[in-house]
Design a protein around this motif. Structure first.
Motif, PDB file in Angstrom:
ATOM      1  N   HIS A  46      83.366  47.813  21.417  1.00 27.60           N
ATOM      2  CA  HIS A  46      83.570  46.394  21.138  1.00 27.60           C
ATOM      3  C   HIS A  46      83.764  45.637  22.447  1.00 27.60           C
ATOM      4  O   HIS A  46      84.148  46.216  23.460  1.00 27.60           O
ATOM      5  CB  HIS A  46      84.761  46.151  20.197  1.00 27.60           C
ATOM      6  N   THR A  47      83.477  44.356  22.401  1.00 24.92           N
ATOM      7  CA  THR A  47      83.556  43.476  23.562  1.00 24.92           C
ATOM      8  C   THR A  47      84.381  42.266  23.158  1.00 24.92           C
ATOM      9  O   THR A  47      84.247  41.769  22.042  1.00 24.92           O
ATOM     10  CB  THR A  47      82.149  43.033  23.998  1.00 24.92           C
ATOM     11  N   ALA A  48      85.227  41.808  24.061  1.00 25.00           N
ATOM     12  CA  ALA A  48      86.074  40.657  23.745  1.00 25.00           C
ATOM     13  C   ALA A  48      86.097  39.695  24.927  1.00 25.00           C
ATOM     14  O   ALA A  48      85.774  40.060  26.063  1.00 25.00           O
ATOM     15  CB  ALA A  48      87.491  41.123  23.434  1.00 25.00           C
ATOM     16  N   GLN A  49      86.481  38.474  24.630  1.00 20.01           N
ATOM     17  CA  GLN A  49      86.672  37.473  25.676  1.00 20.01           C
ATOM     18  C   GLN A  49      87.981  36.759  25.411  1.00 20.01           C
ATOM     19  O   GLN A  49      88.291  36.374  24.276  1.00 20.01           O
ATOM     20  CB  GLN A  49      85.520  36.481  25.697  1.00 20.01           C
ATOM     21  N   ILE A  50      88.767  36.613  26.478  1.00 21.54           N
ATOM     22  CA  ILE A  50      90.017  35.869  26.414  1.00 21.54           C
ATOM     23  C   ILE A  50      90.090  35.008  27.664  1.00 21.54           C
ATOM     24  O   ILE A  50      90.059  35.523  28.785  1.00 21.54           O
ATOM     25  CB  ILE A  50      91.242  36.802  26.256  1.00 21.54           C
ATOM     26  N   GLY A  51      90.103  33.708  27.486  1.00 18.84           N
ATOM     27  CA  GLY A  51      90.050  32.811  28.631  1.00 18.84           C
ATOM     28  C   GLY A  51      88.764  33.070  29.408  1.00 18.84           C
ATOM     29  O   GLY A  51      87.685  33.156  28.827  1.00 18.84           O
ATOM     30  N   ASP A  52      88.895  33.240  30.714  1.00 19.67           N
ATOM     31  CA  ASP A  52      87.733  33.496  31.566  1.00 19.67           C
ATOM     32  C   ASP A  52      87.442  34.986  31.723  1.00 19.67           C
ATOM     33  O   ASP A  52      86.576  35.360  32.510  1.00 19.67           O
ATOM     34  CB  ASP A  52      87.972  32.892  32.959  1.00 19.67           C
ATOM     35  N   TYR A  53      88.154  35.844  31.011  1.00 21.01           N
ATOM     36  CA  TYR A  53      88.026  37.288  31.190  1.00 21.01           C
ATOM     37  C   TYR A  53      87.340  37.965  30.008  1.00 21.01           C
ATOM     38  O   TYR A  53      87.473  37.533  28.865  1.00 21.01           O
ATOM     39  CB  TYR A  53      89.405  37.917  31.389  1.00 21.01           C
ATOM     40  N   VAL A  54      86.661  39.066  30.333  1.00 25.05           N
ATOM     41  CA  VAL A  54      86.013  39.898  29.334  1.00 25.05           C
ATOM     42  C   VAL A  54      86.815  41.194  29.233  1.00 25.05           C
ATOM     43  O   VAL A  54      87.276  41.737  30.240  1.00 25.05           O
ATOM     44  CB  VAL A  54      84.559  40.206  29.738  1.00 25.05           C
ATOM     45  N   ILE A  55      86.979  41.671  28.016  1.00 24.77           N
ATOM     46  CA  ILE A  55      87.684  42.927  27.757  1.00 24.77           C
ATOM     47  C   ILE A  55      86.693  43.834  27.030  1.00 24.77           C
ATOM     48  O   ILE A  55      86.183  43.467  25.971  1.00 24.77           O
ATOM     49  CB  ILE A  55      88.943  42.703  26.878  1.00 24.77           C
ATOM     50  N   GLU A  56      86.420  45.003  27.604  1.00 24.01           N
ATOM     51  CA  GLU A  56      85.465  45.933  27.008  1.00 24.01           C
ATOM     52  C   GLU A  56      86.191  47.203  26.602  1.00 24.01           C
ATOM     53  O   GLU A  56      86.795  47.873  27.438  1.00 24.01           O
ATOM     54  CB  GLU A  56      84.347  46.259  28.013  1.00 24.01           C
ATOM     55  N   GLY A  57      86.174  47.492  25.318  1.00 22.19           N
ATOM     56  CA  GLY A  57      86.731  48.744  24.832  1.00 22.19           C
ATOM     57  C   GLY A  57      88.205  48.686  24.494  1.00 22.19           C
ATOM     58  O   GLY A  57      88.796  47.626  24.320  1.00 22.19           O
ATOM     59  N   HIS A  58      88.793  49.871  24.432  1.00 20.06           N
ATOM     60  CA  HIS A  58      90.149  50.071  23.911  1.00 20.06           C
ATOM     61  C   HIS A  58      91.225  49.842  24.980  1.00 20.06           C
ATOM     62  O   HIS A  58      92.019  50.724  25.295  1.00 20.06           O
ATOM     63  CB  HIS A  58      90.252  51.478  23.318  1.00 20.06           C
ATOM     64  N   VAL A  59      91.272  48.637  25.509  1.00 17.11           N
ATOM     65  CA  VAL A  59      92.225  48.264  26.555  1.00 17.11           C
ATOM     66  C   VAL A  59      93.585  47.986  25.921  1.00 17.11           C
ATOM     67  O   VAL A  59      93.683  47.223  24.960  1.00 17.11           O
ATOM     68  CB  VAL A  59      91.731  47.025  27.332  1.00 17.11           C
ATOM     69  N   PRO A  60      94.668  48.581  26.456  1.00 11.58           N
ATOM     70  CA  PRO A  60      96.011  48.316  25.934  1.00 11.58           C
ATOM     71  C   PRO A  60      96.439  46.850  26.123  1.00 11.58           C
ATOM     72  O   PRO A  60      96.074  46.207  27.106  1.00 11.58           O
ATOM     73  CB  PRO A  60      96.907  49.254  26.754  1.00 11.58           C
ATOM     74  N   ALA A  61      97.223  46.356  25.181  1.00 11.47           N
ATOM     75  CA  ALA A  61      97.696  44.967  25.197  1.00 11.47           C
ATOM     76  C   ALA A  61      98.444  44.630  26.483  1.00 11.47           C
ATOM     77  O   ALA A  61      98.266  43.549  27.040  1.00 11.47           O
ATOM     78  CB  ALA A  61      98.583  44.705  23.984  1.00 11.47           C
ATOM     79  N   GLU A  62      99.287  45.555  26.965  1.00  4.31           N
ATOM     80  CA  GLU A  62     100.073  45.237  28.164  1.00  4.31           C
ATOM     81  C   GLU A  62      99.194  45.032  29.395  1.00  4.31           C
ATOM     82  O   GLU A  62      99.519  44.237  30.268  1.00  4.31           O
ATOM     83  CB  GLU A  62     101.158  46.291  28.430  1.00  4.31           C
ATOM     84  N   ASP A  63      98.050  45.711  29.455  1.00  3.52           N
ATOM     85  CA  ASP A  63      97.139  45.508  30.581  1.00  3.52           C
ATOM     86  C   ASP A  63      96.439  44.157  30.476  1.00  3.52           C
ATOM     87  O   ASP A  63      96.212  43.493  31.478  1.00  3.52           O
ATOM     88  CB  ASP A  63      96.116  46.641  30.647  1.00  3.52           C
ATOM     89  N   ILE A  64      96.107  43.731  29.261  1.00  2.00           N
ATOM     90  CA  ILE A  64      95.498  42.414  29.073  1.00  2.00           C
ATOM     91  C   ILE A  64      96.504  41.325  29.442  1.00  2.00           C
ATOM     92  O   ILE A  64      96.163  40.369  30.154  1.00  2.00           O
ATOM     93  CB  ILE A  64      95.009  42.240  27.619  1.00  2.00           C
TER      94      ILE A  64
END
Length: 152
Positions: free
Chosen positions: A80-98
């Motif tokens: 899965h791919t996500a976008q938050i603000g100006d950043y892209v998040i790819e995969g199973h990234v932990p919430a605290e790192d985001i």
């Protein structure tokens, strides 16, 4: 009179110091997630993020062209791919790192956990018998390279 003024000033200074020293996490934890309509671990990751304060808009999609449009090289891909603000998040990234990414605001594309490591958020299903793979969260740089942002 002097004592009341001194107390008021100390209170105001203490409040100011508290506000200045408190790290600003994201003012806005709204995220868009593109995921395959048939992927269960994506649903688990979205549920996990919502439990950690994120507001998620899910777009059911086969993500054709989404990664490329958002600047994610295939070597960093996941389910899965996500976008938050100006950043892209790819995969199973932990919430605290985001949340750390949003607080630090590095000049980067975003974060990725390539593949689907067992034990990462969304991949921690009891069916795996408590197994946990070691994995890295990568900070994706604008030149196409990456550096390790966190390790689990």
């Amino acid at each position: 009179m002097y004592s009341r003024l001194k107390t008021h000033l100390l209170y105001s200074l203490s409040l100011f110091c508290l506000l200045v020293s408190t790290p600003v996490i994201a003012e806005n934890l709204k995220m868009t997630v593109w995921k395959d309509p048939y992927c269960g671990c994506c649903v688990e990751w979205v549920d996990y993020l919502q439990a950690n304060g994120f507001e998620i808009e899910v777009i059911e999609s086969l993500r054709i062209g989404v990664r490329e449009k958002l600047g994610i090289d295939m070597q960093y891909s996941s389910c899965h791919t996500a976008q938050i603000g100006d950043y892209v998040i790819e995969g199973h990234v932990p919430a605290e790192d985001i949340k750390r990414l949003l607080a630090e605001k590095p000049d980067a594309v975003g974060l990725a956990v390539p593949g689907m490591p067992i034990g990462s958020p969304g991949m921690d299903n009891p069916l795996y018998g408590g197994q946990k793979d070691r994995y890295h969260v990568l900070l994706l740089l604008k030149d196409g390279s990456s550096v390790i942002y966190n390790s689990y």
